[in-house]
Design an enzyme around this catalytic site. Structure first.
Site, PDB file in Angstrom:
ATOM      1  CB  CYS A 192     -30.530   9.139 -21.973  1.00 51.36           C
ATOM      2  SG  CYS A 192     -28.860   8.804 -22.525  1.00 51.36           S
ATOM      3  CE  LYS A 205      -2.805  -2.733  11.179  1.00 45.23           C
ATOM      4  NZ  LYS A 205      -4.037  -2.518  10.415  1.00 45.23           N
ATOM      5  CE1 TYR A 255      -1.636 -11.701  12.065  1.00 42.66           C
ATOM      6  CE2 TYR A 255      -1.773 -11.038   9.772  1.00 42.66           C
ATOM      7  CZ  TYR A 255      -2.337 -11.121  11.019  1.00 42.66           C
ATOM      8  OH  TYR A 255      -3.583 -10.615  11.230  1.00 42.66           O
ATOM      9  CB  CYS A 259     -29.889   5.018 -21.076  1.00 47.60           C
ATOM     10  SG  CYS A 259     -30.397   5.180 -22.802  1.00 47.60           S
ATOM     11  CE  LYS A 262      -3.809   1.030  11.534  1.00 49.11           C
ATOM     12  NZ  LYS A 262      -5.176   1.233  11.946  1.00 49.11           N
ATOM     13  CB  CYS A 272     -28.121   4.842 -25.801  1.00 48.76           C
ATOM     14  SG  CYS A 272     -27.366   6.235 -24.942  1.00 48.76           S
ATOM     15  CD  GLU A 293       5.022 -10.026  10.748  1.00 53.49           C
ATOM     16  OE1 GLU A 293       3.827 -10.222  10.475  1.00 53.49           O
ATOM     17  OE2 GLU A 293       5.583 -10.486  11.749  1.00 53.49           O
ATOM     18  CG  ASP A 327      -7.006  -2.393   4.367  1.00 53.10           C
ATOM     19  OD1 ASP A 327      -7.367  -2.508   5.542  1.00 53.10           O
ATOM     20  OD2 ASP A 327      -7.604  -1.699   3.541  1.00 53.10           O
ATOM     21  CB  CYS A 370     -30.063   8.487 -26.797  1.00 50.23           C
ATOM     22  SG  CYS A 370     -30.881   7.679 -25.422  1.00 50.23           S
TER      23      CYS A 370
HETATM   24  P1  AMP Z   1      -6.257  -2.563  13.519  1.00 49.39           P
HETATM   25  O1  AMP Z   1      -7.453  -3.363  13.098  1.00 49.39           O
HETATM   26  O2  AMP Z   1      -6.005  -1.384  12.659  1.00 49.39           O
HETATM   27  O3  AMP Z   1      -6.257  -2.284  14.991  1.00 49.39           O
HETATM   28  O4  AMP Z   1      -4.975  -3.473  13.288  1.00 49.39           O
HETATM   29  C1  AMP Z   1      -4.901  -4.779  13.773  1.00 49.39           C
HETATM   30  C2  AMP Z   1      -5.097  -5.717  12.647  1.00 49.39           C
HETATM   31  O5  AMP Z   1      -4.033  -5.653  11.718  1.00 49.39           O
HETATM   32  C3  AMP Z   1      -5.072  -7.155  13.039  1.00 49.39           C
HETATM   33  O6  AMP Z   1      -6.281  -7.564  13.595  1.00 49.39           O
HETATM   34  C4  AMP Z   1      -4.810  -7.829  11.726  1.00 49.39           C
HETATM   35  O7  AMP Z   1      -6.044  -8.079  11.085  1.00 49.39           O
HETATM   36  C5  AMP Z   1      -4.106  -6.781  10.895  1.00 49.39           C
HETATM   37  N1  AMP Z   1      -2.782  -7.172  10.389  1.00 49.39           N
HETATM   38  C6  AMP Z   1      -2.386  -7.056   9.090  1.00 49.39           C
HETATM   39  N2  AMP Z   1      -1.142  -7.496   8.903  1.00 49.39           N
HETATM   40  C7  AMP Z   1      -0.689  -7.928  10.104  1.00 49.39           C
HETATM   41  C8  AMP Z   1       0.533  -8.508  10.559  1.00 49.39           C
HETATM   42  N3  AMP Z   1       1.566  -8.722   9.728  1.00 49.39           N
HETATM   43  N4  AMP Z   1       0.633  -8.830  11.858  1.00 49.39           N
HETATM   44  C9  AMP Z   1      -0.406  -8.608  12.711  1.00 49.39           C
HETATM   45  N5  AMP Z   1      -1.585  -8.067  12.340  1.00 49.39           N
HETATM   46  C10 AMP Z   1      -1.741  -7.721  11.061  1.00 49.39           C
HETATM   47 ZN    ZN Z   2     -29.227   6.975 -23.838  1.00 53.81          ZN
END
Ligand code: AMP
Ligand code: ZN
Length: 679
Positions: free
Chosen positions: A412, A118, A228, A430, A318, A435, A116, A120, A415
């Protein structure tokens, strides 16, 4: 007042319709109902609930945003702890993990993996009791998290009620809440304007958003969610054997599940997936920082269990962070279209995340001091989102001798007026409204792709026009002629003609684009769209009170205030009639499907009528539909868009339900008619 059965049924029906529409929109990405119709139905439900508060249930779509902000969040214990994931950065580390679990488990033949992306963001644990969302908790330290149920409810891709016939007592769902990159960038641009620190990544921005006490603000940010993990309570008779089936089941229950999941037979396939997505992920609308690899078979997961910190049956692979170093050649300031002064580092060009970067923001005076950045320094930069690169840190060890600390200018550079840093604010400004930098920024924004999309009105030409005194405001653009422009340096007849044509063409752009183009603070593309849908013309919008603005779903107090104040400024009020005279559009056009602007609201939609309507004769209903641009058909088919439903409906209803065709009541139809007449 007590509601009768008819009203109770109506409320249930509205909720179901809204739920289906939301699901199609937010989860399937395949909307079937115009936003405007959704709003109509939503309002009907809201009205009924106001009249009969007893009918309100916690899973009603109206309950996504709380009435009042929370005073604080309460820390609570997770039902099941949330573990972190072990990290691997390359194939070797991945293989090590693979060997390790295989050593612990002798019966490991034919085991496959689920990969899957990951995402952010921030993980959330959601509790559903008898299919109703009752609790949403942040990860916290994995054992204790913060209860943020009201905020979680604002996330439209999280169902308030599961799509399950006989929901078990308890279901726990885990997943990732995240900000789409676009929203993240918009947020950072706003913060840049305010001179605040940028969020380093979508994860921080998500965490910051989820911890807002006011759920309205959370709703504004439009978080999204991918599910997930699924935990069923012991008494459940649903049997799920693999992670793959969990994901499918989550999807069926109404969650958004990331579509880019894949079963891999061995580590080579896993590695292939990881490599493939290193590139592909760059075009996703959300940020990913790796791949999560999980053993597919749940019984195997259970046997392997957890270490102190991690599950043994999963690992996060990662991608390397997108940070690079380069050398600062100059430090300058940029004056934005609101007059905000942003210090910038100009650097030797480097590649970051696929683009060449030469300038990076230093945010504000305090940040410059904190970094102590100097010309000649080697710095580490990062692209936080898609747009703004920022300086993360200075590698002081590499500083050459004889450098001098940077001082922000007192005046500035554009101006000459004195720069001001209001007390308690991070940003320096400013304040001279004429300006040239402010004018320049406004013009560039006006011509930008998402605004009026005027080709040729980029920075260079804008500067040229301003320097030659040809434009002093946006409205002056519309008095330009080819003859005036072609005489300018590096212009020529052809470019001049093209620019004038492009400017003229911009008169056909929608009111929403015009509104966005005006550059009102916090009114980004999405907000402009929402505002124009709810305030069909600028005249209506300019009269709106803060409370009117704020009552619109998706418009928070900051936006409301900013819009309200914009219409108090005399220069702005002068600008509008000038632009109107030039032919720009300040109200919704008939051709867009939009409840508040369009008398052809049902354009192209095919209707079938069935049953006896409460007040209208069939012929009358047909005439209304036709008047609104719809068509009538005598039998239900896949092509039917709506079934207009009355009492004692016959076989048409059955057939329509079988095909999943949307239903509309006479009341719905009359409401649509009414709003079309209100234009
Ligand atoms: P880390 O915080 O870098 O240790 O990674 C773990 C975190 O990845 C988990 O706590 C989730 O928040 C996140 N995460 C994102 N996508 C997934 C996924 N598909 N399955 C499990 N964890 C995920
Ligand atoms: Zn200005």
């Amino acid at each position: 007042m007590k509601a009768n059965t008819e009203i109770t049924q109506k409320v249930t029906q509205l909720r179901e319709q809204l739920q289906k529409a939301s699901y199609a929109y937010y989860v399937l990405d395949n909307p079937f109902m115009e936003d405007s119709i959704y709003d109509q139905l939503y309002r009907q439900l809201q009205d009924l609930e106001t009249e009969f508060p007893d009918l309100i249930t916690s899973d009603s779509p109206t309950q996504r945003v709380g009435d009042r902000p929370a005073s604080k969040f309460i820390s609570i214990k997770h039902n099941i702890p949330l573990y972190s994931l072990e990290n691997a950065f390359n194939l070797e580390e991945l293989n090590k993990w693979d060997d390790r679990w295989k050593r612990l488990q002798t019966n490991h033949n034919n085991q496959n993996y689920v990969c899957e992306l990951k995402i952010d963001g921030c993980s959330l644990a959601l509790t559903y009791e008898k299919g109703i969302l009752t609790r949403g908790v942040t990860r916290g330290d994995g054992i204790m998290g913060e209860e943020i149920t009201q905020n979680v409810k604002t996330i439209r891709s999280i169902p308030l009620k599961l799509n399950l016939e006989n929901p078990p007592d308890l279901i726990e769902v885990r997943g990732e809440a995240f900000l789409p990159l676009k929203t993240f960038d918009e947020l950072n641009i706003e913060r840049q304007e305010k001179g605040e620190y940028l969020f380093a990544n979508p994860r921080n921005a998500t965490a910051g958003t989820l911890r807002q006490l006011d759920s309205k603000k959370v709703a504004d940010r439009r978080l999204d969610f991918f599910a997930y993990t699924l935990h069923l309570s012991g008494d459940s008779d649903i049997k799920i054997n693999t992670q793959w089936d969990s994901l499918e089941f989550l999807h069926q229950m109404g969650f958004r599940v990331n579509p880019h999941r894949q079963v891999c037979q061995d580590i080579t396939e896993v590695d292939q997936y990881f490599q493939d997505w290193d590139n592909k992920r760059k075009s996703l609308p959300y940020m990913t920082d790796g791949v999560v690899v999980k053993l597919n078979l749940i019984s195997l997961q259970e046997e392997l269990g957890f270490t102190q910190k991690f599950p043994r049956w999963a690992i996060a692979l990662k991608y390397p962070a997108e940070e690079v170093s380069t050398i600062v050649t100059e430090i300058t300031v940029n004056i934005g279209r609101t007059g905000a002064v942003t210090p910038m580092a100009i650097m030797q060009p480097v590649e970051v995340a696929g683009t060449t970067v030469q300038r990076a923001t230093l945010h504000n005076e305090d940040r410059v001091k904190e970094l102590d950045i100097r010309v000649g320094d080697t710095v580490v930069i990062r692209k936080a989102g898609e747009i703004i690169p920022e300086v993360l840190r200075v590698l002081k060890e590499l500083r050459p001798p004889n450098t001098i600390p940077y001082q922000m200018p007192k005046n500035c550079p554009e101006c000459g007026s004195k720069l001001v840093r209001p007390k308690d604010e991070a940003v320096t400004r400013c304040l001279n409204s004429s300006c040239p930098a402010i004018l320049r920024g406004s013009l560039i924004h006006w011509g930008s792709r998402d605004a009026l999309d005027i080709r040729g009105l980029g920075e260079k030409n804008v500067i040229l026009l301003i320097e030659n005194n040809l434009v002093k405001s946006i409205a002056d653009l519309y008095n330009l002629t080819s003859e005036k422009i072609e005489k300018l340096d590096r212009m020529g007849k052809k470019s001049a003609d093209n620019l004038v044509t492009a400017i003229n063409h911009s008169k056909q752009q929608s009111y929403a684009r015009v509104l966005y183009g005006l550059g009102i603070r916090y009114v980004g593309k999405v907000n402009a769209e929402i505002l124009t849908q709810n305030f069909p013309s600028i005249d209506v919008l300019s009269q709106a009170k803060i409370t009117d603005l704020e009552s619109v779903y998706g418009i928070g107090i900051e936006i409301a205030q900013s819009v309200f104040e914009w219409f108090k400024i005399p220069e702005n009020l002068d600008l509008i009639p000038q632009l109107k005279n030039a032919g720009l559009s300040f109200k919704n056009q008939v051709s867009t499907v939009n409840i508040s602007s369009n008398s052809q609201l049902l354009e192209g939609k095919t209707f079938v009528l069935t049953g006896t309507l409460p007040t209208l004769k069939r012929k009358e209903a047909e005439d209304i539909i036709k008047k609104l641009g719809g068509k009538i058909s005598s039998s239900v088919s896949k092509k039917t868009d709506y079934l207009l439903l009355g009492e004692d409906a016959g076989s048409k209803l059955e057939k329509a339900r079988g095909l999943g065709i949307k239903e509309m009541s006479e009341e719905d139809l009359l409401k649509i008619l009414q709003s079309s007449e209100n234009i």
